[in-house]
Design a protein around this motif. Structure first.
Motif, PDB file in Angstrom:
ATOM      1  N   GLN A 190      -6.643  -6.345 -13.772  1.00  0.00           N
ATOM      2  CA  GLN A 190      -6.602  -4.916 -13.456  1.00  0.00           C
ATOM      3  C   GLN A 190      -7.047  -4.632 -12.020  1.00  0.00           C
ATOM      4  OE1 GLN A 190      -8.317  -2.355 -16.320  1.00  0.00           O
ATOM      5  NE2 GLN A 190      -7.224  -3.260 -18.029  1.00  0.00           N
ATOM      6  N   GLU A 191      -7.838  -5.552 -11.457  1.00  0.00           N
ATOM      7  CA  GLU A 191      -8.323  -5.326 -10.086  1.00  0.00           C
ATOM      8  C   GLU A 191      -7.193  -5.346  -9.063  1.00  0.00           C
ATOM      9  OE1 GLU A 191      -9.572  -7.460 -12.453  1.00  0.00           O
ATOM     10  OE2 GLU A 191     -11.022  -8.719 -11.389  1.00  0.00           O
ATOM     11  N   ARG A 192      -6.037  -5.771  -9.514  1.00  0.00           N
ATOM     12  CA  ARG A 192      -4.930  -5.854  -8.557  1.00  0.00           C
ATOM     13  C   ARG A 192      -4.434  -4.489  -8.094  1.00  0.00           C
ATOM     14  NH1 ARG A 192      -2.121 -10.860  -8.273  1.00  0.00           N
ATOM     15  NH2 ARG A 192      -3.002 -12.398  -9.694  1.00  0.00           N
ATOM     16  N   LEU A 193      -4.883  -3.434  -8.775  1.00  0.00           N
ATOM     17  CA  LEU A 193      -4.479  -2.082  -8.371  1.00  0.00           C
ATOM     18  C   LEU A 193      -5.722  -1.283  -8.032  1.00  0.00           C
ATOM     19  CD1 LEU A 193      -2.432   0.252  -8.139  1.00  0.00           C
ATOM     20  CD2 LEU A 193      -2.793   0.672 -10.554  1.00  0.00           C
ATOM     21  N   THR A 194      -5.731  -0.659  -6.866  1.00  0.00           N
ATOM     22  CA  THR A 194      -6.897   0.158  -6.515  1.00  0.00           C
ATOM     23  C   THR A 194      -6.464   1.405  -5.753  1.00  0.00           C
ATOM     24  OG1 THR A 194      -9.132   0.068  -5.623  1.00  0.00           O
ATOM     25  CG2 THR A 194      -7.428  -0.953  -4.306  1.00  0.00           C
ATOM     26  N   ILE A 195      -7.380   2.348  -5.667  1.00  0.00           N
ATOM     27  CA  ILE A 195      -7.078   3.610  -4.988  1.00  0.00           C
ATOM     28  C   ILE A 195      -8.058   3.810  -3.850  1.00  0.00           C
ATOM     29  CG2 ILE A 195      -6.812   6.103  -5.265  1.00  0.00           C
ATOM     30  CD1 ILE A 195      -6.532   5.632  -8.258  1.00  0.00           C
ATOM     31  N   PHE A 196      -7.554   4.157  -2.687  1.00  0.00           N
ATOM     32  CA  PHE A 196      -8.407   4.488  -1.554  1.00  0.00           C
ATOM     33  C   PHE A 196      -8.241   5.951  -1.210  1.00  0.00           C
ATOM     34  CE2 PHE A 196      -7.382  -0.018  -0.237  1.00  0.00           C
ATOM     35  CZ  PHE A 196      -8.578  -0.516  -0.711  1.00  0.00           C
ATOM     36  N   ASN A 197      -9.173   6.419  -0.420  1.00  0.00           N
ATOM     37  CA  ASN A 197      -9.124   7.783   0.046  1.00  0.00           C
ATOM     38  C   ASN A 197      -9.107   7.751   1.567  1.00  0.00           C
ATOM     39  OD1 ASN A 197      -9.565  10.413   0.614  1.00  0.00           O
ATOM     40  ND2 ASN A 197     -11.201  10.666  -0.892  1.00  0.00           N
ATOM     41  N   THR A 198      -7.977   8.157   2.148  1.00  0.00           N
ATOM     42  CA  THR A 198      -7.873   8.040   3.609  1.00  0.00           C
ATOM     43  C   THR A 198      -8.783   9.033   4.315  1.00  0.00           C
ATOM     44  OG1 THR A 198      -6.017   9.545   3.610  1.00  0.00           O
ATOM     45  CG2 THR A 198      -5.508   7.205   3.643  1.00  0.00           C
ATOM     46  N   GLY A 199      -9.302   9.998   3.548  1.00  0.00           N
ATOM     47  CA  GLY A 199     -10.197  10.977   4.160  1.00  0.00           C
ATOM     48  C   GLY A 199     -11.571  10.389   4.456  1.00  0.00           C
TER      49      GLY A 199
ATOM     50  N   GLY B  52       0.839  -1.195   0.000  1.00  0.00           N
ATOM     51  CA  GLY B  52       0.000   0.000   0.000  1.00  0.00           C
ATOM     52  C   GLY B  52       0.869   1.238   0.000  1.00  0.00           C
ATOM     53  N   PHE B  53       0.770   2.032  -1.055  1.00  0.00           N
ATOM     54  CA  PHE B  53       1.464   3.326  -1.071  1.00  0.00           C
ATOM     55  C   PHE B  53       0.533   4.312  -0.376  1.00  0.00           C
ATOM     56  CE2 PHE B  53       3.259   1.202  -4.784  1.00  0.00           C
ATOM     57  CZ  PHE B  53       4.610   1.490  -4.656  1.00  0.00           C
ATOM     58  N   CYS B  54       0.969   4.830   0.785  1.00  0.00           N
ATOM     59  CA  CYS B  54       0.081   5.707   1.538  1.00  0.00           C
ATOM     60  C   CYS B  54       0.718   7.064   1.742  1.00  0.00           C
ATOM     61  CB  CYS B  54      -0.195   5.133   2.917  1.00  0.00           C
ATOM     62  SG  CYS B  54      -1.016   3.581   2.821  1.00  0.00           S
ATOM     63  N   CYS B  55      -0.087   8.069   1.634  1.00  0.00           N
ATOM     64  CA  CYS B  55       0.409   9.410   1.901  1.00  0.00           C
ATOM     65  C   CYS B  55       0.776   9.483   3.381  1.00  0.00           C
ATOM     66  CB  CYS B  55      -0.640  10.453   1.582  1.00  0.00           C
ATOM     67  SG  CYS B  55      -0.074  12.101   1.985  1.00  0.00           S
ATOM     68  N   GLN B  56       2.009   9.854   3.631  1.00  0.00           N
ATOM     69  CA  GLN B  56       2.450   9.874   5.017  1.00  0.00           C
ATOM     70  C   GLN B  56       1.934  11.093   5.775  1.00  0.00           C
ATOM     71  OE1 GLN B  56       6.325   8.583   5.584  1.00  0.00           O
ATOM     72  NE2 GLN B  56       6.211   8.749   7.786  1.00  0.00           N
ATOM     73  N   TYR B  57       1.612  12.152   5.027  1.00  0.00           N
ATOM     74  CA  TYR B  57       1.043  13.313   5.689  1.00  0.00           C
ATOM     75  C   TYR B  57      -0.344  12.929   6.175  1.00  0.00           C
ATOM     76  CZ  TYR B  57       4.720  15.928   3.388  1.00  0.00           C
ATOM     77  OH  TYR B  57       5.923  16.389   2.960  1.00  0.00           O
TER      78      TYR B  57
ATOM     79  N   GLY C 148      -1.013  -7.567  -4.909  1.00  0.00           N
ATOM     80  CA  GLY C 148      -1.928  -6.453  -5.115  1.00  0.00           C
ATOM     81  C   GLY C 148      -1.292  -5.172  -4.621  1.00  0.00           C
ATOM     82  N   VAL C 149      -1.711  -4.048  -5.180  1.00  0.00           N
ATOM     83  CA  VAL C 149      -1.176  -2.761  -4.767  1.00  0.00           C
ATOM     84  C   VAL C 149      -2.338  -1.802  -4.577  1.00  0.00           C
ATOM     85  CG1 VAL C 149       0.175  -0.756  -5.481  1.00  0.00           C
ATOM     86  CG2 VAL C 149       1.040  -3.044  -5.951  1.00  0.00           C
ATOM     87  N   PHE C 150      -2.329  -1.080  -3.468  1.00  0.00           N
ATOM     88  CA  PHE C 150      -3.308   0.003  -3.352  1.00  0.00           C
ATOM     89  C   PHE C 150      -2.594   1.305  -3.039  1.00  0.00           C
ATOM     90  CE2 PHE C 150      -3.142  -1.621   1.012  1.00  0.00           C
ATOM     91  CZ  PHE C 150      -3.067  -0.455   1.761  1.00  0.00           C
ATOM     92  N   ILE C 151      -3.257   2.375  -3.429  1.00  0.00           N
ATOM     93  CA  ILE C 151      -2.720   3.710  -3.182  1.00  0.00           C
ATOM     94  C   ILE C 151      -3.717   4.418  -2.295  1.00  0.00           C
ATOM     95  CG2 ILE C 151      -2.096   5.907  -4.241  1.00  0.00           C
ATOM     96  CD1 ILE C 151      -1.535   4.203  -6.807  1.00  0.00           C
ATOM     97  N   ALA C 152      -3.244   4.943  -1.185  1.00  0.00           N
ATOM     98  CA  ALA C 152      -4.150   5.640  -0.279  1.00  0.00           C
ATOM     99  C   ALA C 152      -3.709   7.083  -0.152  1.00  0.00           C
ATOM    100  CB  ALA C 152      -4.166   4.963   1.090  1.00  0.00           C
TER     101      ALA C 152
END
Lengths: 702, 227
Positions: free
Chosen positions: A661-670, A574-579, A624-628
């Motif tokens: 393609q489902e292996r990559l997704t985007i989340f919103n930590t907000g 998971g690539f997550c925004c550290q801020y 799998g990879v997600f981006i938050a």
């Protein structure tokens, strides 16, 4: 065939890029040149211990500054042009409180034979002692009072600086091996030299109040501000009566007034001869005093004091502002015939201070009895005698005194080691204002003031007025930093194809083309969002501070090493925004390593993630990879859109390679935490299913 | 500027199947600008190939990457000499010119195209490229209000519009402007409607013998080149 006429140019490998960042205005404004941008950024990331290290590296006594600094940095902060300055002082205080700045300083080794004597234990003296001891000198601090700290101890009221802070710093110095001699007044410098000291640093401060020079000043009930504060701070309780007047408009006047209030005087009036605009006291101090129901009479000055039936009859005169003086402040001019009377129980004068008996040391003194020193070497007219702090400059701020002590330590070192005293050139400072065009595009986020105790409650005791941020407020406030001077630059102009991508993708419209067709990214406008860097097709743009970008690779490697050792499958990166990850508890929600092999790669804003990073995660074994990202809460613009575009590109590539393609997704930590958890669970399930299927397929193939 | 688009990954993987050490060469000019073959795309292709190999380890390749300033000039390709030692094949992400220039420079190494060179065009906005010139060698833009009928009319006719356009759009696609309608409007605006009323004879395609060559050398009279 032609012969080669072109030399091969070797560009530095990404990891070899050097720091080109410019000194931000806050750092330039700080007398100690603290690396403010760096520690604010670290607090925003929730890295409090690292922030503390940065703070400690440039400030000998940060915990003192956290309480009493006048924060020139906040005045210089360019966020003022957008909404209001970042609350730097409160962020520093938070880092110190939460980071637990109680660490023990290791004893410094003595590496030099020369001994240094420091006369006076105010901030300048202590800072000088700290640095000289760190350099390996034996240092003795002589203090006339019973406790060290100088003005920190006897001048600044406790509600602004709790005494424990000073005691801890004293312990730290003692632990380092600094010898402290209290109750020791130095009467002769020659004696010190005879005792074997190679150099002496005089920092006796400015403890002598200036006299008003009016009739009746000697009356009983008139006391000067410095003496009054000293008595209170050393534990005495002078009886002032109910009605008190304070004369002056500086910090000492405000301190005296607020102290009088806390001692029980219910009616405190400050008489100041100019208006609020000219008042030299710190703005927050003035407003806090007003909140505590202290009255300030502007354009008014006493001309005569008479003792009448146990009270003081004070004759005042009204003023008006006349011509500007050489400092640009308008001179007050008395209005003839405007005299009026008022009666008070006590009058405290606080119209300025000078060093006490500096001439006794035989050093040359100048205007206002301040000691004269060579501006470069800080040496007085006597060999081996240096001076600094208020004793040289007249009353100034704590941080200026610390800076003076730090500089003196360097000069004394130069002197002892017979070196030519030179200041090394530092990092180039960034200058220039934000253009109104850029300001318009920066997301407005209101400054979060640290909480203060209510004015009614605080006026009764000497407990600190300003409270500490909680974790969430501190990280959110720190995220407001514009990160001046560390943004994008076109490092490889020869690689640049002038394709205008940067100009077209910049959310702040910062890059521009000059007439020759060369593209420029003005450092003073760039907001360091990183979008152009990730989009530049020639890879010609880099961050001036490359580490904020390059660390993605390191973190990714780290995560991959961790999961290759882990038995939890499938592995998800998971690539997550550290801020903002830390303040919101989002991390706890995302980090559930035991449930599925989820590994977090913290990034400094998801806008810095490139398609290559995601592919690399898959290549090295992620299922799998997600981006938050923070979504709408992001302090920057457009990040969501860009990460969406790049994900689309990666999904297409995954498809080409034969991965779902489902292996990559985007989340919103907000999002609501519960919702985020559900989404992550769903994603984990999908990946588990795909993983099982692929394992089965491999079995079948075999 | 020359606009190209990446070849499908499958096509590239098939091309490189027989070779083990593969050098991916980008070009720092047109294909960088159009996002098909600059340094970023070179490393993106590199990443994709490595990932594909990791997921499907049938064939093992070693990949290297390098981007030159401009592949259509031999001096720049010289810089590749040191990079090609032991290389079994080169994928060029430049236009067809670059591919051929490299092939000419390295007669013993197979050079494979990584992109499809598509057209000469311009960016109408970020990330959108439109064809504008067919390099016919016989420019008539002065007659057509600065709008090229050869390129922008689907039929490439010189005496348009045909009977196809509806509401200013081409019969081939509703999203595509009819070039001749644009020419008409433009000439009207310029007050040059007489050009619209003229008849243009069929073009002489013999004027375009391929391959074309242009020699621009001053102070050299014809026939004196080898003197």
């Amino acid at each position: 065939m032609h012969t080669t006429r072109i030399e091969t140019k070797h560009y530095p490998k990404e990891s070899k890029l050097t720091d080109h960042s410019l000194m931000p205005p806050c750092q330039a404004a700080c007398p100690l040149h603290m690396d403010i941008r760096e520690y604010v950024d670290l607090v925003a990331q929730g890295k409090i211990m690292e922030a503390l290290q940065v703070i400690r590296s440039t400030n000998p006594f940060p915990s003192i500054c956290a309480y009493v600094c006048t924060h020139a940095c906040e005045d210089a902060c360019r966020r003022c042009q957008v909404d209001s300055a970042v609350s730097i002082k409160a962020i520093k205080r938070f880092a110190l409180e939460f980071g637990g700045d109680r660490m023990i300083q290791a004893e410094a080794k003595t590496t030099h034979a020369e001994k240094v004597a420091i006369v006076g234990s105010g901030p300048a003296g202590l800072a000088c002692a700290y640095y000289l001891r760190n350099m390996g000198y034996e240092v003795t601090v002589f203090e006339a009072h019973s406790e060290i700290g100088g003005m920190l101890r006897v001048g600044i009221p406790q509600y602004r600086l709790p005494r424990e802070v000073l005691d801890i710093e004293e312990q730290r110095l003692i632990q380092m091996g600094v010898e402290i001699r209290t109750n020791t007044r130095v009467v002769s410098l020659d004696l010190l030299f005879e005792m074997g000291y190679k150099a002496v640093f005089i920092t006796i401060g400015a403890h002598q109040s200036l006299r008003m020079g009016i009739e009746g000043e000697e009356s009983a009930g008139v006391i000067d501000g410095a003496t009054f504060l000293r008595e209170v701070n050393l534990g005495l309780k002078p009886s002032l009566g109910n009605k008190v007047a304070v004369v002056g408009g500086g910090n000492v006047a405000i301190d005296a007034a607020r102290t009088a209030l806390r001692l029980g005087s219910s009616d405190v009036t400050i008489l100041y001869r100019r208006t609020r605009t000219e008042m030299p006291a710190a703005e927050t101090e003035i407003s806090q005093a007003l909140e505590e129901d202290i009255r300030i009479e502007f354009l008014s000055a006493p001309v005569k004091v008479q003792r009448e039936s146990n009270q003081l009859k004070v004759t005042c005169i009204k003023m008006e502002l006349g011509e500007s003086d050489e400092k640009g402040r308008r001179r007050p001019v008395p209005i003839e015939g405007s005299e009026y009377y008022a009666t008070f129980d006590s009058v405290i004068t606080a119209i300025g201070q000078t060093p006490q008996n500096a001439a006794e040391f035989g050093v040359r003194t100048g205007r206002g009895s301040t000691i004269q020193v060579d501006p470069q070497t800080l040496i007085t007219n006597k060999v081996g005698v240096f001076a600094g702090g208020d004793a040289v400059t007249g009353p100034a701020t704590v941080v200026e005194a610390l800076a003076a002590g730090k500089r003196a330590a360097k000069r004394i070192d130069d002197y002892a080691q017979h070196r030519y005293p030179l200041d090394k050139d530092g990092v180039a400072a960034m200058d220039g204002e934000l253009s109104s065009h850029t300001v318009e595009k920066i997301r407005k986020i209101e400054r979060l003031e640290p909480p203060v105790t209510s004015s009614k409650k605080r006026a009764k005791d000497f407990k600190p007025v300003e409270q500490v941020y909680n974790w969430q407020s501190a990280t959110n406030e720190a995220r407001r930093c514009l990160r001046c001077g560390m943004g994008a630059e076109i490092l490889f102009q020869d690689k640049c194809a002038s394709c205008l991508t940067c100009l077209r993708v910049c959310p702040y419209d910062v890059p521009y083309v000059d007439e020759s067709g060369t593209i420029h990214i003005p450092s003073e406008q760039c907001q360091a969002c990183g979008i152009c860097i990730a989009e530049c097709p020639a890879k010609a743009i880099v961050m001036r501070k490359p580490s904020s970008y390059l660390h993605i690779n390191d973190e990714l490697e780290h995560a991959i090493r961790s999961f290759s050792k882990s038995e939890f499958k499938p592995s998800i990166i998971g690539f997550c925004c550290q801020y903002g990850l830390f303040g919101t508890g989002t991390l706890a929600n995302l980090w559930r390593g035991a449930k599925a092999g989820i590994w977090i790669v913290p990034v400094l804003c998801v806008a810095k993630i490139e398609p290559g990073h995601i592919l690399r995660a898959f290549e090295l074994g992620a299922e799998g990879v997600f981006i938050a990202g923070c979504g709408e809460q992001c302090a920057r613009e457009n990040t969501n859109m860009w990460i969406g575009q790049r994900s689309a590109k990666v999904r297409k590539a995954l498809d080409e390679i034969g991965l779902e393609q489902e292996r990559l997704t985007i989340f919103n930590t907000g999002e609501q935490n519960g919702e985020l958890t559900n989404k992550l669970d769903e994603f984990t399930e999908t990946i588990s299913r795909l993983f099982l299927a692929s394992v089965l397929m491999q079995e079948v193939k075999r | 500027m020359i606009v190209a688009e990446p070849k499908p990954l499958d096509a590239i993987r098939q091309m490189i199947a027989p070779y083990s050490k593969v050098l991916i060469v980008g070009c720092g000019t047109c294909v960088t600008v159009c996002g098909a073959g600059g340094e970023r795309e070179v490393s993106f292709l590199h990443d994709k190939l490595r990932l594909a190999q990791a997921k499907n380890p049938d064939s093992i390749h070693n990949y290297f990457e390098y981007t030159v300033k401009r592949q259509c000039d031999p001096e720049f390709i010289d810089l590749l000499d040191a990079k090609t030692e032991g290389v079994d094949a080169i994928i060029s992400l430049a236009c067809g010119i670059g591919v051929q220039a490299i092939a000419e420079h390295f007669p013993d190494i197979p050079v494979l195209p990584g992109v499809n060179t598509t057209f000469n065009g311009m960016a109408s906005e970020y990330g959108v490229w439109d064809e504008r010139c067919a390099t016919c060698g016989d420019c008539c833009l002065d007659e057509t209000g600065g709008i090229c009928p050869i390129t922008r009319c689907t039929k490439g006719i010189l005496n348009g519009p045909c009977a196809g356009p509806k509401n200013g759009k081409c019969e081939v696609s509703k999203d595509m402007d009819c070039a001749w309608m644009l020419i008409y409007q433009r000439l009207e605006r310029l007050g040059q409607m007489d050009k619209m009323r003229r008849y243009y004879p069929a073009r002489n395609y013999q004027a375009v013998p391929r391959p074309r060559r242009i020699v621009v050398k001053s102070n050299v009279a014809a026939g004196e080149e080898n003197a």
